[in-house]
Design a protein around this motif. Sequence first.
Motif, PDB file in Angstrom:
ATOM      1  N   ASP A  84       1.357  -1.191  -0.121  1.00  0.00           N
ATOM      2  CA  ASP A  84      -0.079   0.043  -0.470  1.00  0.00           C
ATOM      3  C   ASP A  84       0.643   1.231   0.050  1.00  0.00           C
ATOM      4  OD1 ASP A  84      -2.270  -2.054  -0.290  1.00  0.00           O
ATOM      5  OD2 ASP A  84      -2.521  -1.289   2.034  1.00  0.00           O
ATOM      6  N   GLU A  85       1.769   1.176   0.812  1.00  0.00           N
ATOM      7  CA  GLU A  85       2.550   2.703   0.579  1.00  0.00           C
ATOM      8  C   GLU A  85       3.439   2.035  -0.345  1.00  0.00           C
ATOM      9  OE1 GLU A  85       6.804   2.750   3.386  1.00  0.00           O
ATOM     10  OE2 GLU A  85       5.253   3.526   4.254  1.00  0.00           O
ATOM     11  N   ASN A  87       1.906   1.666  -3.310  1.00  0.00           N
ATOM     12  CA  ASN A  87       1.278   2.357  -4.861  1.00  0.00           C
ATOM     13  C   ASN A  87       1.167   3.618  -4.421  1.00  0.00           C
ATOM     14  OD1 ASN A  87       1.063  -0.881  -5.601  1.00  0.00           O
ATOM     15  ND2 ASN A  87      -0.448  -0.394  -4.016  1.00  0.00           N
ATOM     16  N   ARG A  88       0.773   4.625  -3.357  1.00  0.00           N
ATOM     17  CA  ARG A  88       0.893   5.476  -2.541  1.00  0.00           C
ATOM     18  C   ARG A  88       1.885   6.236  -3.732  1.00  0.00           C
ATOM     19  NH1 ARG A  88       0.539   7.783   3.388  1.00  0.00           N
ATOM     20  NH2 ARG A  88      -1.020  10.415   2.489  1.00  0.00           N
ATOM     21  N   TYR A  89       3.126   5.956  -2.496  1.00  0.00           N
ATOM     22  CA  TYR A  89       4.141   6.829  -2.327  1.00  0.00           C
ATOM     23  C   TYR A  89       5.374   7.249  -3.968  1.00  0.00           C
ATOM     24  CZ  TYR A  89       3.967   8.096   1.748  1.00  0.00           C
ATOM     25  OH  TYR A  89       3.920   8.913   3.118  1.00  0.00           O
ATOM     26  N   SER A  91       3.831   5.950  -6.356  1.00  0.00           N
ATOM     27  CA  SER A  91       2.358   6.607  -7.947  1.00  0.00           C
ATOM     28  C   SER A  91       2.551   8.313  -7.778  1.00  0.00           C
ATOM     29  CB  SER A  91       0.787   6.567  -7.654  1.00  0.00           C
ATOM     30  OG  SER A  91       0.818   4.759  -7.820  1.00  0.00           O
ATOM     31  N   LEU A  92       2.618   8.681  -6.484  1.00  0.00           N
ATOM     32  CA  LEU A  92       2.641  10.120  -6.180  1.00  0.00           C
ATOM     33  C   LEU A  92       4.059  11.059  -7.200  1.00  0.00           C
ATOM     34  CD1 LEU A  92       1.231  11.949  -4.537  1.00  0.00           C
ATOM     35  CD2 LEU A  92       2.205  12.162  -2.554  1.00  0.00           C
ATOM     36  N   LEU A 195      -3.652  13.963  -3.221  1.00  0.00           N
ATOM     37  CA  LEU A 195      -4.369  12.697  -2.508  1.00  0.00           C
ATOM     38  C   LEU A 195      -5.371  12.379  -2.110  1.00  0.00           C
ATOM     39  CD1 LEU A 195      -1.520  12.231   0.446  1.00  0.00           C
ATOM     40  CD2 LEU A 195      -1.411  11.003  -1.768  1.00  0.00           C
ATOM     41  N   THR A 198      -6.711  11.616  -5.006  1.00  0.00           N
ATOM     42  CA  THR A 198      -6.397   9.422  -5.259  1.00  0.00           C
ATOM     43  C   THR A 198      -7.967   8.694  -4.330  1.00  0.00           C
ATOM     44  OG1 THR A 198      -4.194   9.833  -5.126  1.00  0.00           O
ATOM     45  CG2 THR A 198      -4.563   7.916  -4.909  1.00  0.00           C
ATOM     46  N   THR A 199      -8.181   9.219  -3.162  1.00  0.00           N
ATOM     47  CA  THR A 199      -9.261   8.694  -2.548  1.00  0.00           C
ATOM     48  C   THR A 199     -10.385   8.834  -3.447  1.00  0.00           C
ATOM     49  OG1 THR A 199      -8.041   9.230  -0.762  1.00  0.00           O
ATOM     50  CG2 THR A 199     -10.486   9.067  -0.299  1.00  0.00           C
TER      51      THR A 199
END
Length: 255
Positions: A84-85, A87-89, A91-92, A195, A198-199
């Motif tokens: 999850d981390e 994917n988040r960072y 992608s960012l 972010l 993204t949510t």
Amino acid sequence: MNNVSVISAVVSVSGAVLTAVLGGVFEARRRRSDREQLRRDLVSRYRDPLLQSAASLAARLRNAIRLLSGEEVHQAAPGSERQDEYNRYDSLYRLAAYLGWVQILQQEAHFLDLGSRRRNRRLMRRLGEVKGALSGHIEPSDTRVFLLLGGEQQAIGELMIDPDSPDRPRCLGYVQFRRRYRDDAEFAGWFEPLLEETTKVLEHPEEGAARLTTVYNALVDLIVYLDPKKVWILGPNRKFEHALTTASPDATPTK
């Protein structure tokens, strides 16, 4: 003065004129060659990282569209905090790096000289289409997810320029990005709207897939334009006809 002297003088003057003319021609050719080499160096300096960042972002969006469409995409550690981390960072970072190279291009090169005004205008059009897709100015205009306003795009691009680059402007590397995001609250604050968007994508997958498809297709147009013969980018560059459809057969899963 006899005829021999006259002929000798004429030959001497003619030789001097010819030497001067040829010297001028060769010098003009050398200058043109130098300008062309400078143009090629400039193209390589800014086109190549812009192309790589666009392809990297497109690859992530392609898999995100497939996930939102209900397809299975391979992940190394699905469901884990580590994944999850990542994917988040990651992608960012991919989106931020693309915006960073666009900003560098605009600041340093004004426009990337591809050899003709027509090609330059086409490049600006391609960049504008990606910007418009992110800001919601390109269809589907009624989709209100994953919107990043023009000023927000520019701000993120500016923040991604490495202030400590010793010679020429370049983007922050991934480690630099993660460190600044962790340690610099003002820096991290500029990414909050992204972010939040993204949510929204996760909460509204159909609208999210539609928006991401629009951005992805605009990126594909840019990639194909910068690398029409697929010399630098060997991955798939086929567009999605529309969101929530079967993925392209050449799509590559996330590693």
